[in-house]
Design a protein around this motif. Sequence first.
Motif, short mmCIF file in Angstrom:
data_model
loop_
_atom_site.label_atom_id
_atom_site.label_comp_id
_atom_site.label_asym_id
_atom_site.label_seq_id
_atom_site.Cartn_x
_atom_site.Cartn_y
_atom_site.Cartn_z
N ARG A 17 -6.17 37.93 103.51
CA ARG A 17 -6.29 36.57 104.02
C ARG A 17 -7.17 35.76 103.08
O ARG A 17 -8.24 36.22 102.70
CB ARG A 17 -6.94 36.60 105.40
N HIS A 18 -6.70 34.60 102.74
CA HIS A 18 -7.51 33.71 101.90
C HIS A 18 -7.89 32.49 102.72
O HIS A 18 -7.04 31.76 103.20
CB HIS A 18 -6.71 33.29 100.65
N VAL A 19 -9.17 32.29 102.92
CA VAL A 19 -9.62 31.09 103.64
C VAL A 19 -10.47 30.26 102.69
O VAL A 19 -11.18 30.79 101.84
CB VAL A 19 -10.45 31.42 104.89
N VAL A 20 -10.36 28.95 102.89
CA VAL A 20 -11.04 28.05 101.97
C VAL A 20 -12.10 27.28 102.72
O VAL A 20 -11.84 26.69 103.76
CB VAL A 20 -10.03 27.08 101.33
N VAL A 74 -12.77 38.93 86.83
CA VAL A 74 -13.04 40.06 87.73
C VAL A 74 -11.82 40.31 88.60
O VAL A 74 -11.41 41.47 88.80
CB VAL A 74 -14.29 39.77 88.58
N MET A 75 -11.21 39.25 89.11
CA MET A 75 -10.03 39.45 89.97
C MET A 75 -8.91 40.12 89.18
O MET A 75 -8.21 41.00 89.70
CB MET A 75 -9.54 38.10 90.53
N LEU A 76 -8.76 39.72 87.91
CA LEU A 76 -7.72 40.34 87.09
C LEU A 76 -8.04 41.82 86.85
O LEU A 76 -7.14 42.68 86.86
CB LEU A 76 -7.56 39.60 85.77
N ALA A 92 2.06 40.92 90.21
CA ALA A 92 2.02 39.46 90.42
C ALA A 92 1.11 38.78 89.43
O ALA A 92 1.17 37.56 89.25
CB ALA A 92 1.56 39.18 91.85
N LEU A 93 0.24 39.52 88.79
CA LEU A 93 -0.74 38.92 87.87
C LEU A 93 -0.56 39.53 86.48
O LEU A 93 -1.26 40.48 86.12
CB LEU A 93 -2.16 39.16 88.37
N PRO A 94 0.34 38.99 85.70
CA PRO A 94 0.69 39.63 84.44
C PRO A 94 -0.29 39.35 83.30
O PRO A 94 0.11 39.39 82.14
CB PRO A 94 2.06 39.02 84.13
N PHE A 124 -2.79 36.74 94.18
CA PHE A 124 -3.57 37.90 94.56
C PHE A 124 -3.45 38.14 96.06
O PHE A 124 -3.12 39.23 96.52
CB PHE A 124 -5.04 37.71 94.15
N ALA A 125 -3.74 37.07 96.81
CA ALA A 125 -3.76 37.21 98.26
C ALA A 125 -2.39 37.60 98.79
O ALA A 125 -2.27 38.48 99.64
CB ALA A 125 -4.25 35.92 98.90
#
Lengths: 257, 754, 457
Positions: free
Chosen positions: B172-175, B505-507, B519-521, B165-166
């Motif tokens: 930006r993905h921060v953890v 939700v992200m999907l 990218a997200l099949p 996703f990112a």
Amino acid sequence: MVTTRVRHKWGMVVDLDRCTGCQACVVACQAENNIPINLEQHFLQRRAIEWIRIERYWEGLEEAEKTGDLSKVKARFIPILCQHCENAPCEPVCPVYATYHNNEGLNVQIYNRCIGTRYCVNNCPYQVRFFNFWQPTWPESLHNQLNPHVTVRTRGIMEKCTFCVQRLRKGGRKEVQEGKRLDDKEFDAQSGMFAPACARACPTDTLVFGDMNDPNSRVSTMAKDNRNYKLLASIGTEPNVIYLKKVDLDASDAATH
Amino acid sequence: MELTRRQLLKLTGLGLGGVLYTACTYDLSETRVESPTHIPEDLVAGLDTWYATLCRECGASEGIIVRVMEGRAKKIQGNPLYPTNTGKHRPGCEGALQALYHPDRLAGPLRRMVKGVGQSFEPTTWSLALEELSSQLAKHQSDPRSVVIITDPLRGSAADLMQRFATSYGARHVVFEPAEQTVLYETTKRLYGSEQLPHFDIANASSVLSFGADFLSTWLNPVGYMRQYGQFRQGTGRKRGRLVHVEPRFSMTAANADEWVPVNPGMEGVLALSMAYVIVSERKGDQSAADALTGGAGADALRAFRPGDVASVTGVPAEKIERIAKEFADHQPGVVIGGGSAGAHTNGLFNLSAIYSLNLLMGNTNKRGGVWLNPQAPLPELRAQATATPLGQWQPLIDDMKAGRVQMLIVRGADPLYGIPKALGFEAALSKVPMVVSFSSFMNDTAVYADLIVPEHTGLEDWGNDVPQPGPGFQTVGYQQPVVREYHERERLQADRGSRGFADVMLALAEGLPKVQQALPWKTSREMLMDSARKLQGLGKGSVVAASFDRFWIDLLANGGWWDTSATSTATPPKPSALPTQRRDPQFQGAGAEFHLMPFASNAMGDGRGAHIPWLQAAPDPVTTAVWGTWIEINLGVAKEMGIKEGETLRIISPAGEIEAHAFPHPAIPRNVVAIPMGQGHRQYGRYAQERGANVLSILAPAADADTGALAWAATKVRVEKTGRRIHLPKFEGTVELPTQLEEGAIIKTTKPV
Amino acid sequence: MQERVPLTEREVNRDLLRPVFTTPLWWWAAVGVLSVAVAAGLGSALYLAINGFGVTGYNRPVMWAFLLVNFVFWVGISHAGIMLSAILRLTQAEWRRPATRAAEVLTIFSLLTAAQMPLWHVGRVWRIYWVFPYDFGRGIWPNVRSPLIWDPSAIFTYLTSTILFVYIAMLPDIAVIRDRATGWRQGFYGVLAMGWRGTPRQWHLQAVSGILLSAIILPIFVSVHSIVSWDFGVAVAVEGWHATVFAPYFVIGAVWSGVAGVITLMALMRWLFKAEKYIRAEHFDGLGKLLSVVGIGWWFFTLMEIIFSLYSKEAAEVSFRTLQMFTWPYNMLFILFFLTGFVFPVTLFLSRTVRHNIAAMFWISIFVNIGMWLERYMIIVPGLMRKQGLTFTWGSYSPGATETILVGSTFAMVALGLLIFSKFFPLIPLSDAKEGEVLRHEIQVGKVKVPAIIREA
Ligand SMILES: Nc1nc2c(c(=O)[nH]1)N[C@H]1C(S)=C(S)[C@@H](COP(=O)(O)OP(=O)(O)OC[C@H]3O[C@@H](n4cnc5c(=O)[nH]c(N)nc54)[C@H](O)[C@@H]3O)O[C@H]1N2
Ligand code: SF4
Ligand code: SF4
Ligand code: SF4
Ligand code: SF4
Ligand code: SF4
């Protein structure tokens, strides 16, 4: 049918050399047995209910103070639950037979019979009986979690560890259905579905539960370990919970304490 | 007929007799209204079903089984099949039940119409919320770096999904992880050349030497470690193992060790190197490793660490260093474990590298009773890992937020406002972000700042999988399935509210973003999981093998996952590089303050995630037995000198702020250290956590490990002041101060090892 | 003796029945005040029953406290009636006459009060009847092994026999009132008098049954407090309770506190009912002498209990005793107990001057009972606080308002009961007083004259 089956005699071995004091058993018991939520005020009033509790004893305080070497201080943990005494002092003093010994070695507590004299708790040397000072309440939504196999107690009565009798009963029913004694593994804390919640949770395998009548069960074998002892043995209560001594590099074996 | 008085009496008597007779011979059981002679548990009602899934209550994410009756979850137990915890669990794990049915759980999405903290939230529906999220994401597609996603550390498919996703969006993905394991990962990478944390074979070790890692309470995979610890102590067919624990605080691991070595904070690495010196000079270690580690110079290379020379800086007498090192070397196989506060200093990487080098010195890699490298996950898509973003990388993000360069901030599974040191100014930055989205199912500190809250499912209602970190030494993938119908299902079906799974939700959001959708099949997270499951099935090996996918899928879920005990690591660790020859001392913030502040994860509530669970609030701290609040462990002697009694409210002042906590004069905490548990001091988080105690994380100075930039959370020094107020410290133990056992008839009997 | 004035039957009737036929203002005032106190006590009892033990100061491990202390205390007080009446009647001690009725009635009211304590003390008051053999039909049968089953049996037997005892002794007096009463009272006393006409046969029967009842009651009286003591004595788990000496120790302690209670009561009667002619210094003198013996005997048991328990030097026992005697605040309570329960009364009772000073006797008797209340507290509460070697769980107790008010009001309950009784029946027995006048003798023993011992019919 299983009318001729040998009766179980439930017992537990507690290996103090394994216990880390992690409290997993305590929370597991709370969840399994619908124990009222212990709020802050209950602790302040000293009325918290924990059917199994971890007592922590300090040792070496004097030596540490004298030498200034803090590493001499030790904290020792011991899980204490109802010892299911064969000769239970709590039983004869109950005026209404609300607590008695059943034929599987359990000290059982009949909530709807108890009138709340609190005599039994005075006469239990191990302090494992808990009185409901307040009416236990849960927020409505948390009722969903309550175990339907266990009564929700009311105020004014005594409660205590039952060795998770509801699980043992289910095992017993399976025995009736299958017409044979279940394998000890079904009651064993490693993976048995009928093992008490605390033993089933204990990550270090400190609590070993099983049938003392079965000479090959893990609990019978471990009870013969040469580290075994009974809590407050001098009172002669003949507990069905056997402790195995903590191993300590500094122990002087002569004075085994 | 005339009835005489005598006859009348006779007849009455007969009648009475008859009535009495029948009354007395009547079957009593028939008059019994309710017989209070049985324990109600004698009657078994209803049948229950146990479902396997994964626990999401802490980072270990273990295999659990959940007892379900009438559609409601009733009890959690460890999954006996699952390799990392083999049937057992910790106090925290039961919390999932109370999280599921928590009275203050959010029942659906909330939207704040007027921006600003204190403005009220209004209920909204999922379709409106998703619409808004989609349009915002579409809007910022042109400047994707203005979208920031903060999550907890992710593994398995969730990490894969986030990464895709990112990357595809460009966000930006921060953890975020309060006590980050960055230093530990870096150490593993440098010493073992592995991205995977190693597995410690404690069960088969003769001795364990641990530095700072409270592995018997909260560190990494405590259930697995405790499981092994039981074996280590009294396992059949082995001699009892010896545990030596080095830590400036009397933690649970210290309490259970055969010997606890209080060390000066930050000096763990020096102490380890000193032990290395002893082992090398006594030629007790692995000779080739010793040569490599000393550059061929032998003990001489480490002469800066001679016990006599470091005794004063470490606070450990020279004889003790020597004895412990020798005993450890003589009782092999042995494992050295390091982490926790040992790595949370400005010299964290120096410390952990030195500590883990002792393992190399003993040549215990991939050996029984030693350190096992973990293999890679069986499938490439399961290798993804989102490990904590080091503190050093948060500053630029926060600066961007302050400068208005962040348009949208999505927070999931983390409460950064609670956990990030205040000094970084995250709170001020947060209010500068136009759109803050929280996935929290509870109103937590960060959610208070949100503009939109889209509550996700709790663990027991959601799908997922996990590649445990650290793994059990072989390939393992856990699978998580919903074990109950979601608690707010009715709200979702009838009012389009309730909760939804984060991945779902992200999907759903991806659908509005063509690049991301590519990218997200997958349509749903379940589909995504089945996809990986199909590939696992294709491997045709491991614990679940089936010809048909349906069978495989069912078995996979019923077992709680897939593992292959024969798939161990094949990598050969690199040749060790030379140990440092000079000391690297820690730096502390709060110059002149007399106490080192040691925050520690609460045994039951961890870093604060479990604070909303009443069971965990009420689970006594094992050592102090304190509950429901924040206490400060301060040396008993120091407390006496300062006139501090138990329960006295103390003000703890660091360069970054101050909090109040209640004194627990502790007989076993060094005089120059105070310790405060994490977990309390939430501004919100439900009725059981709200405004309770203080948040120790909020007064940490933003010190960082010099090498990795990770938060050095043990590098703050504090002053302690009395406030003159005092309470009864809520705790479980009785009213006897520092109870010791009586001389005779001791409760806990001890014996010498045989 | 010297103060005694010869009295005619007429005078006796007039003096002793005055409280029955006239009602002074102070009586109403006292009844009013006491009723308020009793209402407060019953109110807190109801509050406790409705809300549960959460409202008290009880906790883990101190699960028995104020209410049980008070129970033992009032059972103890109740022992005076029988002690005086039965023993003195059997031994025919002449000076007992004016004291018996008051003592017996004190027994009744203190027993009724005592019996309430276990009632409020249980968690589910509405189930208390399960301790009686009542509900076999539903499988509720009492556990005869439990001292809590012995207790109600003993107490109700004691109560029944005491009421009988009082009633029979009172028959001639009731008849006198009947003869003087008018209106509804005539009927009321008429029924109660059961046809008493004072025939020789009736007198004979009454005297014989009095003696018989005395003989029967004596073992009951010994057993009641023995049984109460076994509530504690059989508790193997509580080191501070588990002592064989408890039964005689408690019985003699009960006599000590009960007779002191009678002294308090007699002093009050003398002042309130102006009964100087009947309750005379010689009676206080006699009771004082008796008590100095009882007090010393009781103290002997107290010492024995401490010595026996310390003889073994068991750690848990030692720590219990350390707490009880040397730890703040129990050390202060212990000193107070020692002074009021033993030192002051026993030394003062030895002095004849003190024994003849009624005000002094009154205060000393109050002291004794402060000491005896504390004695029970010191046994029950610290015993539970230091149970076995589980030092981790050792606790403490401080009473809550609810049980304090309830306990406080029990004193009002007993006082109110006595006051109301005095309104209906003479507290000093007419017949006994008259009989005493008839049989009055004094004999010279050495330098002093003592009341004669006379054979009764
Ligand atoms: N868990 C569970 N659910 C079941 C069943 C089961 O065995 N277990 N059984 C199913 C079956 S077979 C049935 S028939 C249904 C029965 O389901 P319900 O019809 O709900 O039956 P009840 O709960 O017995 O009684 C309904 C209410 O009627 C009240 N009532 C009693 N008498 C009168 C009266 O004279 N007038 C009025 N107005 N009210 C009265 C009762 O107090 C009670 O509140 O349940 C079904 N559901
Ligand atoms: S431990 Fe206590 S409650 Fe349990 S059987 Fe023994 S005496 Fe009874
Ligand atoms: S509290 Fe209940 S179980 Fe205990 S003695 Fe009294 S009636 Fe029996
Ligand atoms: S056996 Fe069951 S009831 Fe007893 S302590 Fe363990 S979990 Fe609780
Ligand atoms: S779960 Fe086991 S190790 Fe943990 S405290 Fe309980 S008995 Fe001890
Ligand atoms: S240790 Fe953590 S992951 Fe494992 S079961 Fe417990 S809370 Fe869940």
